[in-house]
Design a protein around this motif. Structure first.
Motif, PDB file in Angstrom:
ATOM      1  N   THR A  54     -18.114  27.481  11.369  1.00 55.49           N
ATOM      2  CA  THR A  54     -17.684  28.408  10.330  1.00 55.49           C
ATOM      3  C   THR A  54     -18.830  29.356   9.987  1.00 55.49           C
ATOM      4  O   THR A  54     -19.945  28.907   9.694  1.00 55.49           O
ATOM      5  CB  THR A  54     -17.309  27.632   9.053  1.00 55.49           C
ATOM      6  N   PHE A  55     -18.554  30.647  10.019  1.00 57.47           N
ATOM      7  CA  PHE A  55     -19.579  31.607   9.627  1.00 57.47           C
ATOM      8  C   PHE A  55     -19.848  31.472   8.133  1.00 57.47           C
ATOM      9  O   PHE A  55     -18.945  31.191   7.350  1.00 57.47           O
ATOM     10  CB  PHE A  55     -19.130  33.033   9.929  1.00 57.47           C
ATOM     11  N   ALA A  56     -21.063  31.712   7.759  1.00 60.44           N
ATOM     12  CA  ALA A  56     -21.431  31.680   6.345  1.00 60.44           C
ATOM     13  C   ALA A  56     -20.692  32.781   5.601  1.00 60.44           C
ATOM     14  O   ALA A  56     -20.461  33.858   6.150  1.00 60.44           O
ATOM     15  CB  ALA A  56     -22.933  31.870   6.208  1.00 60.44           C
ATOM     16  N   SER A  57     -20.335  32.506   4.346  1.00 60.89           N
ATOM     17  CA  SER A  57     -19.781  33.571   3.514  1.00 60.89           C
ATOM     18  C   SER A  57     -20.950  34.423   3.020  1.00 60.89           C
ATOM     19  O   SER A  57     -22.114  34.022   3.107  1.00 60.89           O
ATOM     20  CB  SER A  57     -19.036  32.986   2.321  1.00 60.89           C
ATOM     21  N   LYS A  58     -20.633  35.595   2.478  1.00 64.94           N
ATOM     22  CA  LYS A  58     -21.685  36.459   1.940  1.00 64.94           C
ATOM     23  C   LYS A  58     -22.383  35.788   0.766  1.00 64.94           C
ATOM     24  O   LYS A  58     -23.560  36.021   0.516  1.00 64.94           O
ATOM     25  CB  LYS A  58     -21.100  37.807   1.507  1.00 64.94           C
ATOM     26  N   GLU A  59     -21.633  34.975   0.053  1.00 66.58           N
ATOM     27  CA  GLU A  59     -22.201  34.265  -1.085  1.00 66.58           C
ATOM     28  C   GLU A  59     -23.258  33.269  -0.605  1.00 66.58           C
ATOM     29  O   GLU A  59     -24.369  33.215  -1.154  1.00 66.58           O
ATOM     30  CB  GLU A  59     -21.071  33.522  -1.808  1.00 66.58           C
ATOM     31  N   GLU A  67     -26.222  35.402   0.541  1.00 62.95           N
ATOM     32  CA  GLU A  67     -26.976  35.961  -0.577  1.00 62.95           C
ATOM     33  C   GLU A  67     -27.758  34.875  -1.297  1.00 62.95           C
ATOM     34  O   GLU A  67     -28.858  35.103  -1.787  1.00 62.95           O
ATOM     35  CB  GLU A  67     -26.044  36.679  -1.561  1.00 62.95           C
ATOM     36  N   ASP A 105     -26.979  36.138  12.107  1.00 59.79           N
ATOM     37  CA  ASP A 105     -25.547  35.871  12.073  1.00 59.79           C
ATOM     38  C   ASP A 105     -25.280  34.393  11.868  1.00 59.79           C
ATOM     39  O   ASP A 105     -24.607  33.753  12.675  1.00 59.79           O
ATOM     40  CB  ASP A 105     -24.981  36.352  13.407  1.00 59.79           C
ATOM     41  N   ARG A 145     -33.978  41.086   5.219  1.00 58.11           N
ATOM     42  CA  ARG A 145     -32.529  40.914   5.185  1.00 58.11           C
ATOM     43  C   ARG A 145     -31.912  41.286   6.529  1.00 58.11           C
ATOM     44  O   ARG A 145     -31.078  40.558   7.077  1.00 58.11           O
ATOM     45  CB  ARG A 145     -31.961  41.799   4.090  1.00 58.11           C
ATOM     46  N   ASN A 146     -32.361  42.412   7.079  1.00 56.03           N
ATOM     47  CA  ASN A 146     -31.834  42.837   8.383  1.00 56.03           C
ATOM     48  C   ASN A 146     -32.118  41.796   9.460  1.00 56.03           C
ATOM     49  O   ASN A 146     -31.282  41.524  10.325  1.00 56.03           O
ATOM     50  CB  ASN A 146     -32.420  44.192   8.793  1.00 56.03           C
ATOM     51  N   LEU A 183     -16.384  37.405   1.467  1.00 56.57           N
ATOM     52  CA  LEU A 183     -16.188  37.829   2.861  1.00 56.57           C
ATOM     53  C   LEU A 183     -17.178  37.141   3.790  1.00 56.57           C
ATOM     54  O   LEU A 183     -18.250  36.704   3.372  1.00 56.57           O
ATOM     55  CB  LEU A 183     -16.365  39.338   2.980  1.00 56.57           C
ATOM     56  N   GLN A 184     -16.794  37.070   5.059  1.00 57.84           N
ATOM     57  CA  GLN A 184     -17.692  36.452   6.035  1.00 57.84           C
ATOM     58  C   GLN A 184     -18.336  37.478   6.960  1.00 57.84           C
ATOM     59  O   GLN A 184     -19.317  37.178   7.637  1.00 57.84           O
ATOM     60  CB  GLN A 184     -16.907  35.416   6.842  1.00 57.84           C
ATOM     61  N   ILE A 193     -18.297  41.759  -2.048  1.00 57.03           N
ATOM     62  CA  ILE A 193     -18.222  41.166  -0.706  1.00 57.03           C
ATOM     63  C   ILE A 193     -18.469  39.652  -0.730  1.00 57.03           C
ATOM     64  O   ILE A 193     -18.527  39.016   0.330  1.00 57.03           O
ATOM     65  CB  ILE A 193     -19.222  41.825   0.275  1.00 57.03           C
ATOM     66  N   ALA A 194     -18.567  39.078  -1.930  1.00 46.18           N
ATOM     67  CA  ALA A 194     -18.996  37.670  -2.026  1.00 46.18           C
ATOM     68  C   ALA A 194     -18.122  36.719  -1.206  1.00 46.18           C
ATOM     69  O   ALA A 194     -18.616  35.774  -0.611  1.00 46.18           O
ATOM     70  CB  ALA A 194     -19.021  37.235  -3.490  1.00 46.18           C
ATOM     71  N   LYS A 239     -29.840  47.160  13.748  1.00 38.08           N
ATOM     72  CA  LYS A 239     -28.557  46.577  13.348  1.00 38.08           C
ATOM     73  C   LYS A 239     -27.632  46.742  14.542  1.00 38.08           C
ATOM     74  O   LYS A 239     -27.706  47.763  15.226  1.00 38.08           O
ATOM     75  CB  LYS A 239     -27.929  47.427  12.232  1.00 38.08           C
ATOM     76  N   ASP A 293     -23.260  43.371   8.257  1.00 40.09           N
ATOM     77  CA  ASP A 293     -23.616  42.709   9.511  1.00 40.09           C
ATOM     78  C   ASP A 293     -23.717  43.676  10.674  1.00 40.09           C
ATOM     79  O   ASP A 293     -24.356  43.387  11.675  1.00 40.09           O
ATOM     80  CB  ASP A 293     -22.538  41.670   9.844  1.00 40.09           C
ATOM     81  N   GLN A 332     -29.687  38.960   8.848  1.00 37.37           N
ATOM     82  CA  GLN A 332     -28.315  39.369   9.174  1.00 37.37           C
ATOM     83  C   GLN A 332     -28.106  39.286  10.684  1.00 37.37           C
ATOM     84  O   GLN A 332     -27.051  38.888  11.158  1.00 37.37           O
ATOM     85  CB  GLN A 332     -28.059  40.819   8.731  1.00 37.37           C
ATOM     86  N   ARG A 333     -29.094  39.714  11.425  1.00 39.02           N
ATOM     87  CA  ARG A 333     -28.950  39.683  12.889  1.00 39.02           C
ATOM     88  C   ARG A 333     -28.862  38.258  13.414  1.00 39.02           C
ATOM     89  O   ARG A 333     -28.330  38.032  14.487  1.00 39.02           O
ATOM     90  CB  ARG A 333     -30.109  40.437  13.568  1.00 39.02           C
TER      91      ARG A 333
END
Lengths: 264, 264
Positions: A184-189, A192, A229, A222-223, B80-81, B77-78, B95, B137, A226-227
């Motif tokens: 499962t991909f992480a949520s933005k929460e 963050e 993923d 952060r970038n 969202l994945q 966006i909290a 990116k 992302d 994010q990469r």
């Protein structure tokens, strides 16, 4: 000539019985976005070139100035070698039918052979009649949601101009996401939460040195993450890494459980 | 649930600092065209839901009613994945960058795995800041003509919704033009000349029998010949066929040169 695209013959746009001057301006703007120039109107209102029309054209005045007006579709397409009728609904006709993407590809390749092509758009309310469509060589069909199948005229022009333009470019294909299997991909929460955790610890560590540099440095971090993923589990792992570095590195001095300095 | 598309998780659309209520309405309409429903606004004007907004939404009121308003991108966006930032210009950032088509394909496939995705759109005048983009992302890049590189906000929403929608459908691939080598395709004028020639001769031949049937019959004929996709030379040949049938068939009675009945 636009430096982005090779020297190919560009399709023209023909609006049949357009009733709203704003749509003519918006269509011109959409054409300009994708480097088209030749706009033709069949039986527009006499007063089509209004202030509102020019306002909607938003700088595409060179297209409005070059507009040619015709009394019939036949005259408007006389010099063309291929005509693509557009339709937001399927037609009960024995005609080649293409998606907008197929049409864009085909027309870009015809343009490379210097073949003159036009897109035919019907009046706002009802589109092209079946009789008008018979003047064309093929029908371009834009699939729409059945529960909201009315596309604004300028939006239709935009989509076809866009599709054509894509096939005139060599857009660099970029690399994509790493595969993660069923994780499962992480949520933005989650993500963050990790970034805040990291930031807080780096604040306490006086990592940024100069405070003015912090936003840029944090964005850079952060970038990077994010990469990565990360999956949900990976975010937990990353947070574990922070804790490990902050507390476990000093397990002789700090209790990782209570996070307090050990009694001697 | 729209019957056109399979039961997949649909992306949401997030407008950051939208300043024009008309654009919010137009964006809602564009979403509805491609079956999207979840619209989120970050820091809109208090008065965004105006009459003009609803007018531009053109029936997509269910989307306006469901709008969620947020004070920050992070909150919006909290849940969202995946977040895809949109940009009409290239960014100097490390990116992943995708074309709208690549993004559409990717997001449709993520939706099939029930992964929640959002498209992030910046404010009208300047788009997303680099800092805002770091929250995403990947960056979706819409290539535009360099001489007219300003895309209206709702148009950008339309293009991405459109691309996503294409990958949720199985649009039937249709057969295409016959190959003609280096031959010149007939112009529409050539082709119309042929159709008029045919029609005139069929009038004289009382081919249509019932006059009310003529438009439909003529359209049918036209479609047949359009599918022939003739070259310039082929149109000349076709016209020769008409003449041959009309005059040469009767060469004993009619002089094909003068087209007059021969003297006995």
């Amino acid at each position: 000539m636009n430096k982005n695209i090779p020297n190919i013959t560009k399709p023209c746009v023909i609006l049949v019985d357009p009733t709203q001057d704003g749509n003519i301006g918006s269509a011109a703007r959409a054409m300009a976005n994708f480097s088209l120039v030749d706009l033709r109107l069949v039986r527009p209102k006499e007063t089509w070139n209004t202030y509102f029309c020019r306002q909607m054209a938003s700088g595409a005045n060179h297209i409005l100035k070059g507009v040619k007006v015709f009394e019939s579709i036949e005259e408007s397409i006389a010099d063309l070698q291929r005509v693509y009728a557009t339709s937001a609904r399927r037609r009960n006709m024995i005609k080649p039918m293409l998606s907008a993407g197929q049409a864009g590809k085909e027309i870009a390749s015809l343009g490379a052979k210097d073949i003159k092509v036009g897109f035919l758009f019907g009046t706002e309310k009802s589109g092209l009649t079946n009789e008008e469509i018979t003047l064309s060589d093929a029908v371009v069909y834009i699939p729409l949601s059945s529960s909201h199948a009315s596309l604004n005229l300028a939006q239709a022009v935009l989509l076809l101009a866009y599709e054509w333009y894509q096939f005139t470019l060599k857009f660099p294909q970029q690399g994509r996401f790493l595969r993660k299997g069923k994780a499962t991909f992480a949520s933005k929460e989650d993500f963050e939460g990790y970034i805040s955790h990291l930031e807080k610890e780096l604040d306490l560590a006086n990592f940024w040195r100069v405070q003015e540099k912090k936003p840029e440095m944090l964005a850079g971090l952060r970038n990077i993450f994010q990469r990565c993923d990360p999956t949900k589990q990976e975010v937990r792992t990353l947070r574990g890494v922070i804790s490990a570095l902050v507390y476990h590195r000093w397990r002789d001095v700090i209790d990782p459980g209570t996070r307090k300095i050990r009694d001697k």
